[in-house]
Design a protein around this motif. Structure first.
Motif, PDB file in Angstrom:
ATOM      1  N   ALA A   1       0.823  -1.211   0.000  1.00 13.21           N
ATOM      2  CA  ALA A   1       0.000   0.000   0.000  1.00 13.21           C
ATOM      3  C   ALA A   1       0.858   1.263   0.000  1.00 13.21           C
ATOM      4  CB  ALA A   1      -0.938  -0.010   1.215  1.00 13.21           C
ATOM      5  N   VAL A   2       1.911   1.268   0.802  1.00 13.46           N
ATOM      6  CA  VAL A   2       2.797   2.432   0.881  1.00 13.46           C
ATOM      7  C   VAL A   2       3.537   2.631  -0.439  1.00 13.46           C
ATOM      8  CG1 VAL A   2       4.894   3.326   1.987  1.00 13.46           C
ATOM      9  CG2 VAL A   2       3.037   2.409   3.387  1.00 13.46           C
ATOM     10  N   LEU A   3       4.033   1.550  -1.013  1.00 11.45           N
ATOM     11  CA  LEU A   3       4.746   1.642  -2.284  1.00 11.45           C
ATOM     12  C   LEU A   3       3.850   2.225  -3.372  1.00 11.45           C
ATOM     13  CD1 LEU A   3       7.258   1.082  -4.002  1.00 11.45           C
ATOM     14  CD2 LEU A   3       6.400  -1.256  -4.323  1.00 11.45           C
ATOM     15  N   LYS A   4       2.639   1.710  -3.450  1.00  8.29           N
ATOM     16  CA  LYS A   4       1.705   2.203  -4.468  1.00  8.29           C
ATOM     17  C   LYS A   4       1.324   3.663  -4.208  1.00  8.29           C
ATOM     18  CE  LYS A   4      -2.420   0.960  -7.001  1.00  8.29           C
ATOM     19  NZ  LYS A   4      -3.466  -0.051  -7.204  1.00  8.29           N
ATOM     20  N   LEU A   5       1.076   4.010  -2.952  1.00  7.25           N
ATOM     21  CA  LEU A   5       0.722   5.387  -2.596  1.00  7.25           C
ATOM     22  C   LEU A   5       1.843   6.354  -2.979  1.00  7.25           C
ATOM     23  CD1 LEU A   5      -1.087   7.477  -1.017  1.00  7.25           C
ATOM     24  CD2 LEU A   5       0.334   6.929   0.958  1.00  7.25           C
ATOM     25  N   LEU A   6       3.069   6.024  -2.595  1.00 13.06           N
ATOM     26  CA  LEU A   6       4.196   6.903  -2.900  1.00 13.06           C
ATOM     27  C   LEU A   6       4.419   7.016  -4.409  1.00 13.06           C
ATOM     28  CD1 LEU A   6       6.724   5.779  -0.145  1.00 13.06           C
ATOM     29  CD2 LEU A   6       5.414   7.913  -0.217  1.00 13.06           C
ATOM     30  N   ARG A   7       4.301   5.892  -5.091  1.00  9.77           N
ATOM     31  CA  ARG A   7       4.501   5.905  -6.547  1.00  9.77           C
ATOM     32  C   ARG A   7       3.464   6.779  -7.235  1.00  9.77           C
ATOM     33  NH1 ARG A   7       2.122   3.461 -10.446  1.00  9.77           N
ATOM     34  NH2 ARG A   7       1.089   1.888  -9.191  1.00  9.77           N
TER      35      ARG A   7
ATOM     36  N   LYS B   1      12.688   8.950  -4.732  1.00 10.60           N
ATOM     37  CA  LYS B   1      13.354  10.138  -4.189  1.00 10.60           C
ATOM     38  C   LYS B   1      13.030  10.366  -2.712  1.00 10.60           C
ATOM     39  CE  LYS B   1      13.867  12.597  -8.590  1.00 10.60           C
ATOM     40  NZ  LYS B   1      13.954  11.428  -9.390  1.00 10.60           N
ATOM     41  N   ILE B   2      13.069   9.266  -1.953  1.00 15.73           N
ATOM     42  CA  ILE B   2      12.901   9.330  -0.499  1.00 15.73           C
ATOM     43  C   ILE B   2      13.998   8.491   0.145  1.00 15.73           C
ATOM     44  CG2 ILE B   2      10.396   9.693  -0.567  1.00 15.73           C
ATOM     45  CD1 ILE B   2      10.095   6.729   0.237  1.00 15.73           C
ATOM     46  N   HIS B   3      14.254   8.730   1.398  1.00 16.96           N
ATOM     47  CA  HIS B   3      15.216   7.949   2.151  1.00 16.96           C
ATOM     48  C   HIS B   3      14.583   6.583   2.439  1.00 16.96           C
ATOM     49  CE1 HIS B   3      17.933   6.778   5.379  1.00 16.96           C
ATOM     50  NE2 HIS B   3      18.764   7.691   4.895  1.00 16.96           N
ATOM     51  N   PRO B   4      15.354   5.507   2.382  1.00 19.56           N
ATOM     52  CA  PRO B   4      14.791   4.188   2.688  1.00 19.56           C
ATOM     53  C   PRO B   4      14.101   4.136   4.045  1.00 19.56           C
ATOM     54  CG  PRO B   4      16.977   3.946   1.759  1.00 19.56           C
ATOM     55  CD  PRO B   4      16.755   5.425   1.976  1.00 19.56           C
ATOM     56  N   SER B   5      14.618   4.880   5.008  1.00 20.70           N
ATOM     57  CA  SER B   5      13.980   4.907   6.334  1.00 20.70           C
ATOM     58  C   SER B   5      12.548   5.428   6.259  1.00 20.70           C
ATOM     59  CB  SER B   5      14.786   5.765   7.303  1.00 20.70           C
ATOM     60  OG  SER B   5      16.039   5.195   7.522  1.00 20.70           O
ATOM     61  N   SER B   6      12.294   6.337   5.337  1.00 19.43           N
ATOM     62  CA  SER B   6      10.927   6.860   5.179  1.00 19.43           C
ATOM     63  C   SER B   6       9.994   5.771   4.676  1.00 19.43           C
ATOM     64  CB  SER B   6      10.921   8.042   4.212  1.00 19.43           C
ATOM     65  OG  SER B   6      11.698   9.094   4.718  1.00 19.43           O
ATOM     66  N   LEU B   7      10.474   4.972   3.730  1.00 14.63           N
ATOM     67  CA  LEU B   7       9.669   3.863   3.215  1.00 14.63           C
ATOM     68  C   LEU B   7       9.354   2.869   4.326  1.00 14.63           C
ATOM     69  CD1 LEU B   7       8.374   2.276   0.855  1.00 14.63           C
ATOM     70  CD2 LEU B   7      10.648   1.369   0.338  1.00 14.63           C
ATOM     71  N   PHE B   8      10.361   2.522   5.115  1.00  7.54           N
ATOM     72  CA  PHE B   8      10.160   1.575   6.210  1.00  7.54           C
ATOM     73  C   PHE B   8       9.286   2.164   7.312  1.00  7.54           C
ATOM     74  CE2 PHE B   8      14.517   0.117   4.743  1.00  7.54           C
ATOM     75  CZ  PHE B   8      14.013  -0.903   3.953  1.00  7.54           C
ATOM     76  N   THR B   9       9.477   3.436   7.616  1.00  9.80           N
ATOM     77  CA  THR B   9       8.680   4.087   8.656  1.00  9.80           C
ATOM     78  C   THR B   9       7.205   4.114   8.281  1.00  9.80           C
ATOM     79  OG1 THR B   9      10.531   5.458   9.371  1.00  9.80           O
ATOM     80  CG2 THR B   9       8.319   6.258   9.911  1.00  9.80           C
ATOM     81  N   LEU B  10       6.918   4.486   7.050  1.00  4.37           N
ATOM     82  CA  LEU B  10       5.523   4.521   6.601  1.00  4.37           C
ATOM     83  C   LEU B  10       4.907   3.123   6.595  1.00  4.37           C
ATOM     84  CD1 LEU B  10       5.859   7.149   3.757  1.00  4.37           C
ATOM     85  CD2 LEU B  10       4.597   7.421   5.903  1.00  4.37           C
ATOM     86  N   THR B  11       5.704   2.130   6.230  1.00  2.00           N
ATOM     87  CA  THR B  11       5.213   0.746   6.233  1.00  2.00           C
ATOM     88  C   THR B  11       4.881   0.302   7.654  1.00  2.00           C
ATOM     89  OG1 THR B  11       6.468   0.197   4.246  1.00  2.00           O
ATOM     90  CG2 THR B  11       5.780  -1.635   5.634  1.00  2.00           C
ATOM     91  N   LEU B  12       5.783   0.552   8.581  1.00  3.77           N
ATOM     92  CA  LEU B  12       5.530   0.179   9.971  1.00  3.77           C
ATOM     93  C   LEU B  12       4.365   0.954  10.567  1.00  3.77           C
ATOM     94  CD1 LEU B  12       9.168  -0.222  11.292  1.00  3.77           C
ATOM     95  CD2 LEU B  12       7.452  -2.017  11.029  1.00  3.77           C
ATOM     96  N   ALA B  13       4.266   2.215  10.223  1.00  2.00           N
ATOM     97  CA  ALA B  13       3.146   3.023  10.724  1.00  2.00           C
ATOM     98  C   ALA B  13       1.819   2.451  10.248  1.00  2.00           C
ATOM     99  CB  ALA B  13       3.302   4.476  10.279  1.00  2.00           C
ATOM    100  N   ALA B  14       1.755   2.066   8.984  1.00  2.00           N
ATOM    101  CA  ALA B  14       0.521   1.473   8.458  1.00  2.00           C
ATOM    102  C   ALA B  14       0.228   0.145   9.151  1.00  2.00           C
ATOM    103  CB  ALA B  14       0.638   1.274   6.943  1.00  2.00           C
ATOM    104  N   TYR B  15       1.259  -0.653   9.347  1.00  2.72           N
ATOM    105  CA  TYR B  15       1.085  -1.959   9.987  1.00  2.72           C
ATOM    106  C   TYR B  15       0.622  -1.823  11.435  1.00  2.72           C
ATOM    107  CZ  TYR B  15       2.188  -6.561  11.854  1.00  2.72           C
ATOM    108  OH  TYR B  15       2.118  -7.790  12.483  1.00  2.72           O
ATOM    109  N   GLU B  16       1.226  -0.894  12.150  1.00  3.09           N
ATOM    110  CA  GLU B  16       0.930  -0.715  13.579  1.00  3.09           C
ATOM    111  C   GLU B  16      -0.226   0.239  13.837  1.00  3.09           C
ATOM    112  OE1 GLU B  16       4.669   0.536  15.199  1.00  3.09           O
ATOM    113  OE2 GLU B  16       5.601  -1.430  14.901  1.00  3.09           O
TER     114      GLU B  16
END
Length: 90
Positions: free
Chosen positions: A9-15, A57-72
């Motif tokens: 979901a995060v990947l698709k949203l950001l894309r 064009k984002i830091h990998p930590s942003s991708l992981f943070t958004l993923t964890l935020a959605a999960y949690e």
């Protein structure tokens, strides 16, 4: 703990927010793999996640943070504050 769906979901949203197609972010990652990631069929390695983050064009930590935020079901800020507290304790 499966992060496939939130990651997808995060990947698709950001894309889509960046106005990119799956082909548009598939520099070193083939489009079919991007499609499988967005459909939560497969998982990404850390290397692939870093490559996708660079394409977005984002830091990998942003991708992981958004993923964890959605999960949690938390905000990205809450996740980052937890990380910061843990890092300061190291």
């Amino acid at each position: 703990m499966s992060l496939r769906k939130p990651y997808a979901a995060v990947l698709k949203l950001l894309r889509t927010k960046r106005g990119l197609s799956q082909v548009g972010i598939a520099k070193t990652v083939v489009q079919s793999h991007v499609s499988q990631l967005e459909a939560a069929i497969t998982t990404a390695t850390l290397d692939v996640s870093c490559e996708l983050a660079a394409a977005l064009k984002i830091h990998p930590s942003s991708l992981f943070t958004l993923t964890l935020a959605a999960y949690e079901k938390r905000t990205a800020r809450e996740v980052l504050l937890t990380c910061l507290a843990e890092l300061e304790d190291l």
